[in-house]
Design a protein around this motif. Structure first.
Motif, PDB file in Angstrom:
ATOM      1  N   SER A  24       0.845  -1.193   0.000  1.00  0.00           N
ATOM      2  CA  SER A  24       0.000   0.000   0.000  1.00  0.00           C
ATOM      3  C   SER A  24       0.885   1.250   0.000  1.00  0.00           C
ATOM      4  O   SER A  24       2.090   1.185   0.255  1.00  0.00           O
ATOM      5  CB  SER A  24      -0.911   0.008   1.232  1.00  0.00           C
ATOM      6  OG  SER A  24      -0.156   0.243   2.404  1.00  0.00           O
ATOM      7  N   LEU A  25       0.269   2.386  -0.288  1.00  0.00           N
ATOM      8  CA  LEU A  25       1.026   3.632  -0.291  1.00  0.00           C
ATOM      9  C   LEU A  25       1.607   3.936   1.090  1.00  0.00           C
ATOM     10  O   LEU A  25       2.745   4.388   1.205  1.00  0.00           O
ATOM     11  CB  LEU A  25       0.149   4.792  -0.756  1.00  0.00           C
ATOM     12  CG  LEU A  25      -0.275   4.762  -2.221  1.00  0.00           C
ATOM     13  CD1 LEU A  25      -1.184   5.941  -2.539  1.00  0.00           C
ATOM     14  CD2 LEU A  25       0.922   4.758  -3.142  1.00  0.00           C
ATOM     15  N   ILE A  26       0.856   3.661   2.141  1.00  0.00           N
ATOM     16  CA  ILE A  26       1.356   3.927   3.490  1.00  0.00           C
ATOM     17  C   ILE A  26       2.480   2.953   3.843  1.00  0.00           C
ATOM     18  O   ILE A  26       3.464   3.327   4.485  1.00  0.00           O
ATOM     19  CB  ILE A  26       0.214   3.891   4.556  1.00  0.00           C
ATOM     20  CG1 ILE A  26       0.693   4.428   5.900  1.00  0.00           C
ATOM     21  CG2 ILE A  26      -0.345   2.522   4.731  1.00  0.00           C
ATOM     22  CD1 ILE A  26       0.816   5.903   5.947  1.00  0.00           C
ATOM     23  N   GLY A  27       2.379   1.720   3.392  1.00  0.00           N
ATOM     24  CA  GLY A  27       3.445   0.747   3.619  1.00  0.00           C
ATOM     25  C   GLY A  27       4.731   1.138   2.908  1.00  0.00           C
ATOM     26  O   GLY A  27       5.832   1.018   3.460  1.00  0.00           O
ATOM     27  N   LYS A  28       4.616   1.630   1.678  1.00  0.00           N
ATOM     28  CA  LYS A  28       5.794   2.077   0.924  1.00  0.00           C
ATOM     29  C   LYS A  28       6.395   3.334   1.557  1.00  0.00           C
ATOM     30  O   LYS A  28       7.618   3.478   1.619  1.00  0.00           O
ATOM     31  CB  LYS A  28       5.423   2.337  -0.529  1.00  0.00           C
ATOM     32  CG  LYS A  28       5.109   1.055  -1.285  1.00  0.00           C
ATOM     33  CD  LYS A  28       4.661   1.361  -2.705  1.00  0.00           C
ATOM     34  CE  LYS A  28       4.300   0.084  -3.432  1.00  0.00           C
ATOM     35  NZ  LYS A  28       3.815   0.345  -4.793  1.00  0.00           N
ATOM     36  N   ALA A  29       5.550   4.242   2.023  1.00  0.00           N
ATOM     37  CA  ALA A  29       6.045   5.447   2.699  1.00  0.00           C
ATOM     38  C   ALA A  29       6.757   5.071   3.993  1.00  0.00           C
ATOM     39  O   ALA A  29       7.784   5.661   4.348  1.00  0.00           O
ATOM     40  CB  ALA A  29       4.895   6.413   2.987  1.00  0.00           C
ATOM     41  N   LEU A  30       6.232   4.081   4.696  1.00  0.00           N
ATOM     42  CA  LEU A  30       6.849   3.617   5.936  1.00  0.00           C
ATOM     43  C   LEU A  30       8.220   2.995   5.660  1.00  0.00           C
ATOM     44  O   LEU A  30       9.178   3.242   6.396  1.00  0.00           O
ATOM     45  CB  LEU A  30       5.930   2.609   6.618  1.00  0.00           C
ATOM     46  CG  LEU A  30       6.227   2.211   8.042  1.00  0.00           C
ATOM     47  CD1 LEU A  30       6.297   3.432   8.941  1.00  0.00           C
ATOM     48  CD2 LEU A  30       5.177   1.258   8.542  1.00  0.00           C
ATOM     49  N   ALA A  31       8.330   2.219   4.596  1.00  0.00           N
ATOM     50  CA  ALA A  31       9.620   1.631   4.222  1.00  0.00           C
ATOM     51  C   ALA A  31      10.620   2.730   3.855  1.00  0.00           C
ATOM     52  O   ALA A  31      11.802   2.651   4.221  1.00  0.00           O
ATOM     53  CB  ALA A  31       9.442   0.658   3.069  1.00  0.00           C
ATOM     54  N   MET A  32      10.148   3.749   3.159  1.00  0.00           N
ATOM     55  CA  MET A  32      11.016   4.869   2.789  1.00  0.00           C
ATOM     56  C   MET A  32      11.491   5.600   4.051  1.00  0.00           C
ATOM     57  O   MET A  32      12.670   5.942   4.180  1.00  0.00           O
ATOM     58  CB  MET A  32      10.250   5.831   1.872  1.00  0.00           C
ATOM     59  CG  MET A  32      11.095   6.886   1.214  1.00  0.00           C
ATOM     60  SD  MET A  32      10.101   7.937   0.130  1.00  0.00           S
ATOM     61  CE  MET A  32       9.466   6.745  -1.021  1.00  0.00           C
ATOM     62  N   TRP A  33      10.563   5.841   4.988  1.00  0.00           N
ATOM     63  CA  TRP A  33      10.927   6.495   6.250  1.00  0.00           C
ATOM     64  C   TRP A  33      11.970   5.666   6.995  1.00  0.00           C
ATOM     65  O   TRP A  33      12.960   6.205   7.495  1.00  0.00           O
ATOM     66  CB  TRP A  33       9.692   6.679   7.138  1.00  0.00           C
ATOM     67  CG  TRP A  33      10.073   7.087   8.522  1.00  0.00           C
ATOM     68  CD1 TRP A  33      10.336   8.351   8.959  1.00  0.00           C
ATOM     69  CD2 TRP A  33      10.311   6.222   9.644  1.00  0.00           C
ATOM     70  NE1 TRP A  33      10.710   8.319  10.280  1.00  0.00           N
ATOM     71  CE2 TRP A  33      10.699   7.043  10.721  1.00  0.00           C
ATOM     72  CE3 TRP A  33      10.213   4.851   9.834  1.00  0.00           C
ATOM     73  CZ2 TRP A  33      10.990   6.514  11.976  1.00  0.00           C
ATOM     74  CZ3 TRP A  33      10.518   4.331  11.084  1.00  0.00           C
ATOM     75  CH2 TRP A  33      10.894   5.158  12.133  1.00  0.00           C
TER      76      TRP A  33
END
Length: 181
Positions: free
Chosen positions: A143-152
């Protein structure tokens, strides 16, 4: 879950080893689990678990945003997964905070022009049913939030690696004769 994702991101750093998150959670009070933990207490726990550092964190933002503007023959839709959190590094030796790491992760999926509503069903599903996704499941990570979390997590791990460095190694030099008297 956020602590575990950060620990997983720190694994490639050969110098740093993490204490399993579950072993720390076993010693936290309910208030401390909600984030109300003093750096001195964090340092005490780190020493007890034979660690040199404790990492505390505050989540500023962890959400999914949606913007949409529709006209009869087209439109604009924007979905974003946003994660922003700050970490405080606490030295277990003296119990003082020694550094801060701030990082953000942003993953977006923008589409404009003539839109097919069916093309947005997966993003709408992520947006409306985000609370139903199981943490760290394959669907969550994609998901977009999962990808953003991985980036963070990648950015935060790099920041922690910059602040916590290995001790300098001692070098033994061959003795040299400077003068004979």
């Amino acid at each position: 879950g956020l602590a575990q994702i950060l620990a997983d991101s720190l694994r490639p750093n050969r110098f740093l080893r993490t204490v399993p998150v579950d072993s720390v959670l076993a010693f936290l009070t309910p208030d401390e689990r909600r984030g109300e933990i003093d750096p001195t207490r964090a340092a005490d726990l780190a020493r007890f678990l034979n660690a040199d550092w404790a990492v505390l964190g505050d989540i500023d933002v962890m959400t999914m945003k949606r913007f949409q503007a529709t006209v009869p023959l087209g439109g604009y839709r924007s979905y974003e997964g946003v994660v922003s959190a700050n970490l405080i590094l606490v030295n277990a030796i003296d119990g003082r905070p020694t550094g801060e790491v701030s990082a953000e992760g942003l993953e977006d999926s923008r589409r404009s022009g003539i839109t097919n509503p069916a093309a947005f069903v997966p993003l709408d599903k992520q947006y409306f049913f985000l609370n139903d996704l199981e943490w760290d499941s394959r669907e969550f990570r994609e998901s977009l939030i999962g990808k953003a979390l991985a980036m963070w997590a990648g950015k935060a791990a790099a920041g922690v690696g910059e602040d916590i460095k290995p001790p300098p190694s001692l070098k033994v030099l061959e003795p040299k004769i400077i003068d004979i008297d």
